[in-house]
Design an enzyme around this catalytic site. Structure first.
Site, PDB file in Angstrom:
ATOM      1  N   SER C 243      21.739  -9.980   3.706  1.00  8.60           N
ATOM      2  CA  SER C 243      20.387 -10.751   4.393  1.00  8.60           C
ATOM      3  C   SER C 243      20.570 -11.885   5.022  1.00  8.60           C
ATOM      4  CB  SER C 243      19.494 -10.974   3.292  1.00  8.60           C
ATOM      5  OG  SER C 243      18.427 -11.692   3.849  1.00  8.60           O
ATOM      6  N   ARG C 290      20.041 -14.517  14.859  1.00  9.85           N
ATOM      7  CA  ARG C 290      21.253 -13.663  14.688  1.00  9.85           C
ATOM      8  C   ARG C 290      22.234 -13.349  15.746  1.00  9.85           C
ATOM      9  NH1 ARG C 290      17.760  -8.395  12.297  1.00  9.85           N
ATOM     10  NH2 ARG C 290      17.009  -9.624  10.718  1.00  9.85           N
ATOM     11  N   LEU C 412       9.849  -1.859  10.684  1.00  8.48           N
ATOM     12  CA  LEU C 412       8.990  -0.851   9.794  1.00  8.48           C
ATOM     13  C   LEU C 412       7.371  -0.913  10.333  1.00  8.48           C
ATOM     14  CD1 LEU C 412       9.507  -2.262   6.185  1.00  8.48           C
ATOM     15  CD2 LEU C 412      10.431  -0.294   7.129  1.00  8.48           C
TER      16      LEU C 412
END
Lengths: 249, 237, 620
Positions: C243, C290, C412
């Site tokens: 993570s 990221r 999601l």
């Protein structure tokens, strides 16, 4: 450190064939787990006698110990093969399919009985529909939420069933995992409205009373789900339900 | 829709209740009763055996009820035993061993009870000698060390089965739901097991080495016992 | 319904609720779908943290996060509907983490300023999946849904007009292919990470189903946009996600300054370590976004040759923190490293490398715009319709919502939302359907069945020298070498060449298993072929797109903000002009059409009416 990884695998060509053992060896590399080793072997399916054989069949998906697919007996212990590190295992590593479910082929078994049990026990929270009704579920005590969370991590992998002396092909017992799901849904603030139905579903043959309290389930659960707490709690709930059915019909 | 009041569920619950109340309670009483052997033949034959017979005016009914309860509990227990596939060689956990022992002791105890009832209760009916002096009959039996071994197995099996059954009942009836409660009740049931086993051994010891001929223990020793004092009154009338 | 992850189960629920029978096909029991792997959470503006979070801000974050490369009306509708979705999940009994007063908690996630992410411990995806799985099981119990688990979708059945009239599927036990009639088909078959050999995805996330639809005429959009996660632990089988929280909690990324330094990491003194993120990005240090972290790690390893022991890994080091601190903050995550790597991350630096994590691209899907709201029409048969009539797509296998890069915790959401919308679209379509599949002649099904049987036979009978598993490994190596974090046209040309070779080699594939019972080799070989097809779509899109956008990074075409210049400076204005011209040219959807000679690609414009790009992003 050995220069090889050795496997002894119980194979079975189909549900009606008899099982046989086959041994494999592959070059050692650090950080292998059982699935990554099986992946190597399916690319190089050569047994220790030098014969090229059909690749071993097994079941896997997430490889992170959350989907439950790759459960098998590894040196006699039921666990997820993706999380079984070769470096931690005594060799030859003995792989067998779970013994409580029908073998499909090699290490792959048919666990549909577990999913049928989830259906039988009505392990869900009935809602009016999947549309937004502009309200949340009622406020939930964080402690209750935390307890429910433990149970909702059950990935239907079958370890608890494998270790349960009451669960086997000839018994009707639903097994620990579905009981945990009944407990989970009975603890939800609206799910409890339907607890009578769920409790009734586990008060017949194969239900809660068929548990023998050997408590292996809680020992082998890869997610440390407190299954015996669910079984104890359901003991209380079914007792109360019995009185309710006798006196309050 | 399944209902909770179905044959399977009720049978299981009745099985559990039978094991606890008539059978379990009788076992406790019976162990106490025989531990009185330590106080000699006269005390045992007249006060305990005779006394109980007289005190319980409905002895036949009680005995029949007990016999039925034991048979029902035992036979259904065989069904449960039949459904289990013990796996103690693979899973070495305490509760799993107890699960296995519960099933093993169900068999040993059931077999023992049948043999035991024949040798003690049925012989009383068949043999006047035995009926007159059960104490001596027991002493003669115990002369054979193998019989003592059998009795030790029978007693330990029965007391374990009862104590562990208590622990199980705590879970199945929903009294001890959490692991901590179950650990505490396991300790308590362990104590019950030790206590009952001690009482049971005491009766074997009593038949072997009663106080007889020496210092007769005064009735004071048992006077506190309601049964004993009832007997006294009964005799004096 | 093909696929039983979040998207597939949502669509199933909606269609069943509308009163239409659903047949749900899945490669495995749906409860084992890859949705279960999502850990972090699901975005929805509930504004329960006193931050005056707004849906508008969620829309802006999503559009900007995707670098303006997505149709905007569906994004608007998704963000607006997100709170309602969360409430519905909550009612299903999903174990969302709570505040001490028992209401839903929300956490902060990457790329945004507000606490907007609802979560359920560290297994949010699993919890959401189980929530809908249970609802579907309830409908299954009521006879509204029929599941076909252990069935592999092999192809669409198209009628003479090119409309989808059903599917063929292979039973993974008997290996028999069967045809199924359907008035509507939805694909919700997930991501394509396995095209890259090893990724953070599940072993069944091959993209084969989407590829099959693409090969039968469905368009594939934005294939070149693949998200890389900077910190994954490389494995023989897959790369497991570590993570972002590891960097957030003070994890330091480094390599030894000396190339080929094989000392134990703990014995390397501080001044002989190269903390490249801290050195290159002093303002953010290890907490750079990221994509920046991925690019930096890639640079250190591939351009500077400083990977540990010459391999594709660098250190992610938490060992300077006390154990108690790490246990409370990162316990679950570090436990996973320990479980799968067998090394103690509390005392030893972890070894990580970027990995493929998500595919923004997918089957091209349509929508109907609601002119009054500027969003997507709530219910329309056009929503999530592919270019093949009668075929819809939702979830990761479609191309909507995320543009050129996906915001953390939006996957999601898009999976759930797109499933719901696609389900509603199909239900609306079925209500108005005039000509059902019953009118399609049996010959259409027979013909397709024969094609599939022949395909299976030709593979099982193949006696060439190619091993399908080896082909996959080589495909992965090729893609990770040339179509990875950083791309250049020479490398992409090599990739395209390599893919062509792999295609040829596939025709001489032979299997070690030629049986007809649970033949995983056969199923795998077929998927390899379809992965090679997708790889070509990805590589070709990347080759043609001469710019940097989102996850697609081609340094030779990078537009750099002039250093030390701000609005008002002529250099800045010059930069903005270039930026606008670049958008003019490249702010288009890459649309691939299948031909036997490889994909044909065109670039098509899309709707940016919600938030037109007006000025470049400036993170200084």
């Amino acid at each position: 450190m050995s220069s090889e990884i050795k496997f002894k695998i119980k194979r079975q060509d189909g549900p009606n064939n008899s099982p046989y053992w086959e041994e494999f060896a592959m070059p050692y590399a650090p950080s292998h787990n059982v699935v990554s080793a099986l992946m190597y072997l399916r690319e190089h399916p050569i047994n220790t006698r030098g014969e090229r054989v059909r690749p071993v069949v097994w079941d896997c998906n997430c490889m992170e110990e959350v989907c439950g697919a790759c459960t098998m007996l590894i040196n006699g212990v039921p666990k997820q093969s993706c999380a079984a590190l070769v470096d931690d295992l005594a060799q030859p590593i003995v792989l067998e399919p779970l013994t409580k479910f029908p073998v499909v082929r090699d290490l792959q078994v048919d666990r549909s009985r577990m999913f049928d049990a989830l259906r039988m026990t009505k392990a869900w929270v009935p809602i009016d529909g999947t549309y937004d009704i502009h309200v949340h579920a009622p406020i939930i005590d964080p402690k209750v939420q935390q307890e429910r969370y433990e149970f909702s991590r059950c990935m239907t992998c079958g370890c608890c069933m494998e270790a349960c002396p009451q669960y086997h092909p000839d018994s009707a017992f639903v097994g620990p995992a579905p009981l945990g799901q009944v407990y989970l849904h009975n603890a939800h603030p609206t799910g409890r409205f339907f607890r009578d139905d769920r409790l009734h579903s586990i008060m017949g043959e194969g239900g809660l009373t068929d548990c023998g309290n050997a408590q292996n389930c809680v020992q082998v659960c890869p997610k440390n789900i407190p299954l015996t707490t669910a079984i104890g709690g359901l003991g209380r709930q079914t007792t109360m339900q019995m009185f309710k059915d006798i006196f309050m019909k | 829709m399944a209902d909770s009041l179905n044959a399977h569920f009720l049978t299981r619950k009745i099985h559990s209740l039978l094991g606890l109340v008539p059978v379990g309670a009788f076992l406790v009483f019976h162990l106490w009763e025989n531990s009185q052997a330590r106080f000699g033949a006269e005390h045992f034959n007249e006060h305990v055996v005779e006394g109980i017979a007289v005190a319980l005016n409905y002895k036949v009914i009680v005995e029949l009820t007990l016999a039925c309860a034991i048979l029902a509990h035992g036979i259904y227990g065989l069904v449960i035993w039949w459904q289990s596939k013990p796996n103690i060689t693979q899973y070495h956990y305490g509760a799993n061993y107890r699960y296995y022992l519960q099933r093993v002791t169900s068999l040993t105890t059931f077999a023992f009870i049948i043999w035991h009832v024949y040798h003690t209760r049925i012989m009383v009916e068949l043999d006047e000698e035995v009926a007159r002096d059960l104490f001596t009959h027991m002493q003669r039996l115990y002369a054979d060390p193998w019989i003592i071994v059998l009795y030790v197995i029978g007693i330990v099996g029965a007391t374990f089965h009862l104590a562990n059954g208590l622990w199980l009942a705590g879970i199945t009836w929903g009294v001890t739901t959490h692991p901590r409660a179950q650990r505490i009740s396991a300790a308590a049931c362990g104590a019950v097991f030790l206590l009952l086993t001690t009482i049971g051994f005491h009766s074997i010891y009593g038949f072997k080495y009663p106080y007889e001929g020496e210092d007769q223990p005064g009735h004071a020793d048992v006077i506190g016992d309601p049964t004993a004092s009832d007997l006294d009154q009964h005799r004096s009338t | 319904m093909v696929g039983g992850g979040l998207g597939g189960l949502w669509a199933t629920l909606r269609i069943a609720e509308a009163g239409f029978p659903v047949a749900l096909f899945s490669l495995f029991p749906v409860k084992r779908s890859h949705s279960a792997c999502a850990q972090g959470g699901i975005n929805a503006v509930l504004d329960v943290k006193g931050q005056r979070d707004s849906i508008w801000q969620h829309i802006v974050d999503t559009i900007k996060g995707g670098d303006y490369l997505a149709e905007q009306p569906p994004i608007k509708s998704m963000c607006e509907d997100a709170p309602g979705l969360i409430r519905t999940y909550d009612r299903m009994g999903v174990t969302f983490s709570r505040t001490p007063e028992g209401v839903m908690d929300q956490r902060l996630f990457g790329g945004v300023k507000n606490r907007r992410t609802a979560f359920a411990g560290a297994t949010t995806g699993q919890q959401l999946l189980y929530g809908v799985d249970e609802q579907v099981r309830m409908y299954e119990d009521q006879g509204k849904v029929e599941k076909f688990e252990w069935w592999e979708f092999t192809s669409l059945v198209l009628d003479d007009n090119g409309a989808c009239r059903g599917i063929t599927a292979m039973n993974l036990e008997t290996m028999k292919v069967k045809a199924f009639r359907a008035d509507a088909v939805i694909l919700a078959t997930g991501g394509l990470g396995l095209v890259y050999g090893r990724s953070t995805m599940s072993t069944n996330s091959t993209g084969a189903a989407a590829s099959r639809a693409y090969q039968q005429g469905a368009r594939f959009a934005n294939g070149e946009f693949v998200q890389f996660h900077p910190t994954a632990m490389p494995g023989h089988d897959k790369n497991r996600l570590m993570s972002e929280a590891c960097r957030g909690e003070g994890g330091r990324v480094w390599v030894p300054k000396q190339i080929g330094d094989t000392r134990d990491p703990l014995s390397i003194p501080e001044d002989e370590r190269f903390y490249f993120l801290e050195e290159w990005y002093p303002a953010y240090g290890n907490t750079v976004p990221r994509d920046v972290a991925s690019k930096a790690i890639y640079k250190v390893v591939r351009h500077m040759g400083m990977g540990l022991g010459g391999e594709d890994v660098v250190y992610l080091d938490l060992s300077h923190h006390p154990r108690e601190f790490l246990e409370t903050r990162l316990g679950g995550i570090l436990e996973m490293y320990e479980t799968f790597k067998g090394e103690d991350p509390y005392t030893k630096p972890m070894k990580i490398y970027p990995a493929v994590h998500y595919s923004m691209g997918g089957l091209l899907v349509d929508y109907e715009k609601d002119e009054t709201t500027g969003g997507m029409k709530t219910i329309s048969p056009k929503n999530h319709a592919t270019t093949i009539p009668g075929l819809w797509a939702c979830g990761e296998c479609d191309s909507g919502y995320h543009g050129a890069n996906r915001l953390g915790a939006n996957s999601l959401l898009s999976a759930s939302y797109s499933g719901r919308v696609a389900g509603d679209a199909v239900a609306a379509y079925l209500k108005g359907v005039k000509e059902t599949c019953e009118s399609t002649p049996e010959s259409a099904y027979e013909q397709e069945l024969n094609r599939q049987r022949e395909l299976n036979d030709s593979i099982t009978r193949g006696d060439g020298s190619e091993n399908p598993f080896t082909l996959h490994a080589e495909l992965g190596d090729l893609m990770r070498s040339h179509v990875f974090v950083e791309r250049n046209n020479a490398g992409l040309d090599k990739a395209l060449e390599g893919i062509k070779t792999l295609k040829d080699r596939f025709s001489s594939v032979s299997l070690d298993d030629c049986g007809d019972w649970t033949n995983q080799s056969l199923s795998w070989a077929r998927q390899i072929h379809d992965m090679i097809v997708l790889a070509e779509v990805i590589a070709k899109g990347a080759r043609l797109r001469d710019e940097c956008r989102g996850s697609h990074y081609k340094p030779e075409f990078e537009l750099k903000i002039p250093e030390g210049k701000y609005p008002g400076d002529p250099e800045w204005d010059d930069y903005v002009a270039k930026w606008k011209a670049n958008n003019e040219k490249w702010m288009k959807t890459t649309v691939a059409t299948y031909t036997d000679n490889g994909p044909e690609i065109e670039f098509t414009p899309f709707d940016v009416s919600v938030l037109p790009p007006d000025k470049p992003r400036d993170y200084r």
